[in-house]
Design an enzyme around this catalytic site. Structure first.
Site, mmCIF file in Angstrom:
data_model
loop_
_atom_site.group_PDB
_atom_site.id
_atom_site.type_symbol
_atom_site.label_atom_id
_atom_site.label_comp_id
_atom_site.label_asym_id
_atom_site.label_seq_id
_atom_site.Cartn_x
_atom_site.Cartn_y
_atom_site.Cartn_z
ATOM 1 N N ARG A 1 0.845 -1.194 0.000
ATOM 2 C CA ARG A 1 0.000 0.000 0.000
ATOM 3 C C ARG A 1 0.881 1.245 0.000
ATOM 4 O O ARG A 1 1.988 1.240 0.533
ATOM 5 C CB ARG A 1 -0.894 0.025 1.243
ATOM 6 C CG ARG A 1 -2.057 -0.950 1.197
ATOM 7 C CD ARG A 1 -2.951 -0.855 2.416
ATOM 8 N NE ARG A 1 -2.275 -1.282 3.626
ATOM 9 C CZ ARG A 1 -1.723 -0.495 4.527
ATOM 10 N NH1 ARG A 1 -1.791 0.828 4.403
ATOM 11 N NH2 ARG A 1 -1.109 -0.980 5.582
ATOM 12 N N TYR B 1 -1.119 -3.681 -6.994
ATOM 13 C CA TYR B 1 -0.893 -4.374 -5.723
ATOM 14 C C TYR B 1 -2.187 -4.456 -4.906
ATOM 15 O O TYR B 1 -2.916 -3.467 -4.779
ATOM 16 C CB TYR B 1 0.202 -3.690 -4.878
ATOM 17 C CG TYR B 1 0.156 -4.211 -3.460
ATOM 18 C CD1 TYR B 1 0.633 -5.491 -3.181
ATOM 19 C CD2 TYR B 1 -0.472 -3.502 -2.447
ATOM 20 C CE1 TYR B 1 0.500 -6.031 -1.912
ATOM 21 C CE2 TYR B 1 -0.612 -4.042 -1.175
ATOM 22 C CZ TYR B 1 -0.123 -5.306 -0.916
ATOM 23 O OH TYR B 1 -0.281 -5.843 0.339
ATOM 24 N N LYS C 1 -9.538 -2.670 1.699
ATOM 25 C CA LYS C 1 -9.284 -1.507 2.529
ATOM 26 C C LYS C 1 -10.071 -0.278 2.046
ATOM 27 O O LYS C 1 -10.575 0.508 2.847
ATOM 28 C CB LYS C 1 -7.783 -1.207 2.595
ATOM 29 C CG LYS C 1 -6.972 -2.319 3.277
ATOM 30 C CD LYS C 1 -7.509 -2.599 4.629
ATOM 31 C CE LYS C 1 -6.980 -3.759 5.432
ATOM 32 N NZ LYS C 1 -5.661 -4.193 5.494
ATOM 33 N N HIS D 1 -10.540 -2.419 11.543
ATOM 34 C CA HIS D 1 -9.412 -3.240 11.060
ATOM 35 C C HIS D 1 -9.158 -4.333 12.101
ATOM 36 O O HIS D 1 -8.173 -4.275 12.833
ATOM 37 C CB HIS D 1 -8.194 -2.332 10.882
ATOM 38 C CG HIS D 1 -7.056 -2.970 10.145
ATOM 39 N ND1 HIS D 1 -5.776 -2.454 10.189
ATOM 40 C CD2 HIS D 1 -6.983 -4.044 9.322
ATOM 41 C CE1 HIS D 1 -4.975 -3.189 9.436
ATOM 42 N NE2 HIS D 1 -5.672 -4.165 8.911
ATOM 43 N N SER E 1 -1.249 -3.314 10.406
ATOM 44 C CA SER E 1 -0.814 -4.220 9.339
ATOM 45 C C SER E 1 0.497 -4.897 9.717
ATOM 46 O O SER E 1 1.416 -4.246 10.205
ATOM 47 C CB SER E 1 -0.631 -3.441 8.043
ATOM 48 O OG SER E 1 -1.830 -2.766 7.732
ATOM 49 N N ARG F 1 2.269 -12.151 -0.534
ATOM 50 C CA ARG F 1 0.984 -12.530 0.074
ATOM 51 C C ARG F 1 0.359 -13.736 -0.614
ATOM 52 O O ARG F 1 0.685 -14.057 -1.750
ATOM 53 C CB ARG F 1 0.010 -11.349 -0.018
ATOM 54 C CG ARG F 1 0.534 -10.134 0.777
ATOM 55 C CD ARG F 1 -0.533 -9.411 1.499
ATOM 56 N NE ARG F 1 0.054 -8.434 2.412
ATOM 57 C CZ ARG F 1 -0.419 -8.174 3.624
ATOM 58 N NH1 ARG F 1 -1.471 -8.808 4.071
ATOM 59 N NH2 ARG F 1 0.156 -7.275 4.404
#
Ligand code: GTP
Ligand code: SPV
Ligand code: MN
Length: 589
Positions: free
Chosen positions: A69, A197, A206, A226, A248, A371
C-alpha cells in the site's frame, strides 16, 4: 445483467472514459473464471503451479515498485478538508476527479473492461453492502473472486437501489509518480490508478470495507474496523468471540488461526476463525455488539508462515490460492518464502523474476510483503458461523501493536471510554505492509491510521457514542503486546499459539472470574494469573514479571507523547478522551 439505472449510467460514463476494446460482465461462474485463468497464463500474467501438489494455485509477480500500500498517495476526498481530518491526505474532490479522469482517459485502449459485482458480507445479510468494481486486470478479477462474494446474484439483491459503492481501477503503466488511491466517501466512490498491488486495487478490501465503510458506519450507527474475529470454545463447550485490532503486519492472521497449546487442546479448548482483517459491527436486537467478517478470503502475509507458526494458514493456501511476489521452485513448480522451511530451492526464481539460488543467495526470494489470496472455506478452523448473516456476539475488543518496550503483555481498560482512550493512543512499529521505513514507532489509533475514511477526531467521538448505546452490554476492552523485547533484542513472550493463554485470562475477566492488579494504565494480571502450564521452562517467573511490568517513568514519557499526539485533533477531540488523559497523568503522579 441488471436494469439498475444508477449502475448502467455509471458504467456507461466509465466506458466512455476508459475506452475499452471489450466489456466482460463477471458472472461468478467457475467456467468464466477458468477461462480467465487460462488467458492470464497465456499472457504470462500468472504462472500455473504444480496442480497435483497445489490444485488451482497460481503465482503472480507485481512490478518491483508496486509491492505494498502507498499511504502517501492515498487520499480522502471529502468536500471539506477538515472532514478528512488531520491524519489523512486530502484533495479537493473536483480537482481530484479531473486529475484521475485525465489519467484514466483511454487507458483501456485495446483491453477488456471487466465489471465485477460483489458483496461485502454474506449476500443479502443485513450487514452486507454491494460494490461494483471496474478493472482492466484479470489478476484483480481473480483475487476479488476469492476475497469477496462475486456474481449475478449480487444484481438480484441490489435491485434498483442506489446504495452501492462505485470502484474504478485502471492499471495504466503502474507509474509510481501517477499512482493514486482515492476515496470519495460522500459519493460512495473509489478510484485507483497506476497500481496492481492488492491493498491498492482489490477495492472491496481496505478502500471500501474500511475507508468508505467507516464513513458509512458513522452516518448509519455501526462500525467498520481493522479487526480479526475469533471464536474460543472452552472445555465446557461455550464459545465466546473476541475481535482484535492490530496494525498491518502485527499478527491478526496469526491470532485468528491460532493452534491452542497442547495442554489447552487436551482440556478441550478450540479455536474458530471468523475473520483475519476486517470486522463490521452493529448493535443487535439484544443490545450486544455483533460482528461479521465482510470478506470471503484471506489476503495474508506469506513470509514467516509455516507449519509451526500458523499451520492453519498454510493448509488454507494448498488449493485455489493466488500467490503474489513469493519465490518459485522450478524443480517441482511450487512456491517458497522466507520462513516456510529450512529448504529453499536451489533452482529458484525470486519475486523479481530472476534466477535465484536460495541455498547460496544473500538476497531474499520472496518480498517481505508477499501474500497469499486464499478462500476462507479452505481454512481448517473456519467458524461454522462464518456465513451467518447476523454475525457473532463480541465479548471483548482487543487492541495491540508492536512495542519493544513500555506496553505490557496485556492490560484491561477501566471501562468503555478508557478503552477508547487505550485504542486512540495505540502506537506500533511500522512493517513492510506499507511502502516506507520499517520499524519506526508511530501512533496508529485503533490500527485505523491508514484506513479511517473521515476525521479521526470524529471517529473517536463515534466510538464514545457507540459505548453510550451499548451501555452495560458493551464488550470489555483490552490491550496486548506480543512484541516486548529483552535487552538483547529477543522477544520475551513466545507468542503465536501461546497467545491463547492471554485470551483465556481476557475471557475470564469478562466473566468477572480472573484476578488482576490495578496499575495507572489499567488492570494487569500477576504472573500467577496467566495459565503457564507446559511453558514453565520456556518462560521463567522473572520473565513474566518483566513482561507484565508497567514502568511509571516510561508511562510518564508516554503521557507526554500522547499529549502531543492529541494536539493534532484540536476541538474535534472528544472531551471524554482529554479527561481520560488527564486522569492517567493524575494516576502516574
Ligand atoms: P496484515 O495482513 O498486513 O493486516 O497483517 P496481520 O496483522 O494479519 O499480521 P500477520 O498475522 O500476517 O503477522 C505478521 C508477522 O507478525 C508474522 O510474519 C509474524 O512474524 C509476526 N507475528 C505474528 N504473531 C506473532 C506473535 O504472537 N509473536 C511474534 N513474535 N511475532 C508474531
Ligand atoms: C494491510 O496492509 O493491512 C493488509 C494488506 O491487510 S492490504 O490489503 O494491502 O491492505
Ligand atoms: Mn490488514
Amino acid at each position: 445483467m441488471t436494469n439498475n439505472q444508477s449502475v448502467l449510467s455509471w458504467l456507461q460514463k466509465v466506458k466512455d472514459l476508459v475506452k475499452p476494446a471489450d466489456v466482460m460482465w463477471i458472472d461468478g461462474t467457475e467456467e468464466q473464471l477458468e477461462m480467465l485463468r487460462k488467458t492470464a497464463v497465456q499472457t504470462g500474467e500468472m504462472i500455473k503451479l504444480n496442480q497435483e501438489k497445489m490444485p488451482g494455485c497460481y503465482l503472480h509477480r507485481t512490478a518491483e515498485n508496486d509491492v505494498a500500500r502507498v499511504e502517501g498517495r492515498t487520499f480522502i476526498c471529502s468536500r471539506k478538508e477538515e472532514d478528512a481530518g488531520p491524519t489523512n491526505h486530502w484533495m479537493d474532490p473536483q480537482k481530484c476527479y479531473k486529475m484521475l479522469f485525465d489519467i484514466a482517459r483511454g487507458s483501456y485502449a485495446g483491453r477488456t473492461m471487466y465489471i465485477i459485482p460483489y458483496s461485502m458480507g454474506p449476500v443479502g445479510s443485513p450487514f452486507a453492502k454491494v460494490g461494483v468494481e471496474v478493472t482492466d486486470s484479470i489478476y484483480v478479477v481473480l483475487n476479488m473472486s476469492i476475497m469477496t462474494r462475486v456474481g449475478n446474484k449480487i444484481w438480484d439483491v441490489l435491485g434498483d437501489s442506489n446504495d452501492w459503492v462505485r470502484g474504478l481501477h485502471c492499471k495504466c503503466n503502474v507509474d509510481p509518480d501517477k499512482r493514486y488511491i482515492c476515496q470519495f466517501p460522500e459519493d460512495n466512490t473509489i478510484i485507483s490508478v497506476n497500481s496492481a498491488y492488492g491493498g491498492n486495487v482489490l477495492l472491496g478490501k481496505k478502500c471500501f470495507a474500511l475507508r468508505i465503510a467507516s464513513y458509512q458506519g458513522k452516518q448509519e450507527g455501526w462500525m467498520a474496523e481493522h479487526m480479526l474475529i475469533l471464536g474460543i470454545q472452552n472445555p465446557k463447550g461455550e464459545i465466546k468471540y473476541v475481535s482484535a485490532a492490530f496494525p498491518s503486519g502485527c499478527g491478526k492472521t496469526n491470532l485468528a488461526m491460532l493452534i491452542p497449546p497442547e495442554g489447552f487442546r487436551k482440556k478441550g479448548y478450540k479455536i474458530f476463525t471468523v475473520g483475519d482483517d476486517i470486522a463490521w459491527m452493529r448493535i443487535g436486537p439484544d443490545g450486544r455488539l455483533w460482528a461479521i467478517n465482510p470478506e470471503n478470503g484471506f489476503f495474508g502475509i506469506a513470509p514467516g508462515t509455516n507449519n509451526k507458526s500458523n499451520p492453519n494458514a498454510l493448509a488454507t493456501t494448498r488449493k485455489g490460492t493466488i500467490f503474489t511476489n513469493v519465490a518459485l521452485n522450478k524443480d517441482d513448480n511450487t512456491v517458497w518464502w522466507e520462513g516456510l522451511d529450512k529448504n529453499p530451492p536451489e533452482n529458484g526464481v525470486d519475486w523479481k523474476g530472476r534466477p535465484w539460488n536460495g541455498k547460496t543467495s544473500k538476497e531474499k526470494g520472496a518480498h517481505p510483503n508477499s501474500r497469499f489470496t486464499a478462500p476462507a472455506k479452505n481454512c481448517p478452523c473456519i467458524s461454522p458461523e462464518f456465513d451467518k448473516g447476523t454475525g457473532v456476539p463480541i465479548s471483548a475488543i482487543i487492541f495491540g501493536g508492536r512495542r519493544a518496550q513500555t506496553t505490557p503483555l496485556v492490560y484491561q481498560s477501566r471501562g468503555w471510554n478508557n478503552g477508547v482512550f487505550v485504542g486512540s493512543i495505540m502506537a506500533s512499529e511500522t512493517t513492510a505492509a506499507a511502502s516506507g521505513a520499517v520499524g519506526v514507532v508511530r501512533r496508529d489509533p485503533m490500527a485505523m491510521l491508514p484506513f479511517c475514511g473521515y476525521n479521526m477526531g470524529d471517529y473517536f467521538a463515534h466510538w464514545i457514542e457507540m459505548g453510550k448505546k451499548l451501555g452495560d452490554k458493551a464488550p470489555k476492552i483490552f490491550n496486548v503486546n506480543w512484541f516486548r523485547l529483552d535487552k538483547d533484542g529477543n522477544f520475551l513472550w513466545p507468542g503465536f499459539g501461546d497467545n491463547l493463554r492471554v485470551l483465556d485470562w481476557i475471557l475470564d475477566r469478562c466473566d468477572g472470574k480472573a484476578n488482576s492488579v490495578e496499575t495507572p494504565i489499567g488492570y494487569v494480571p500477576t504472573p500467577e494469573d496467566i495459565d503457564m502450564t507446559g511453558l514453565e521452562d520456556a518462560v521463567s517467573p522473572e520473565t513474566m514479571k518483566d513482561i507484565l511490568t508497567v514502568d511509571k517513568d516510561q508511562w510518564r514519557k508516554e503521557a507526554d507523547a500522547i499529549t502531543e499526539h492529541y494536539k493534532k485533533f484540536g476541538d474535534r477531540l472528544p472531551k471524554e478522551l482529554s479527561a481520560e488523559l488527564a486522569a492517567l497523568k493524575q494516576r502516574l503522579q
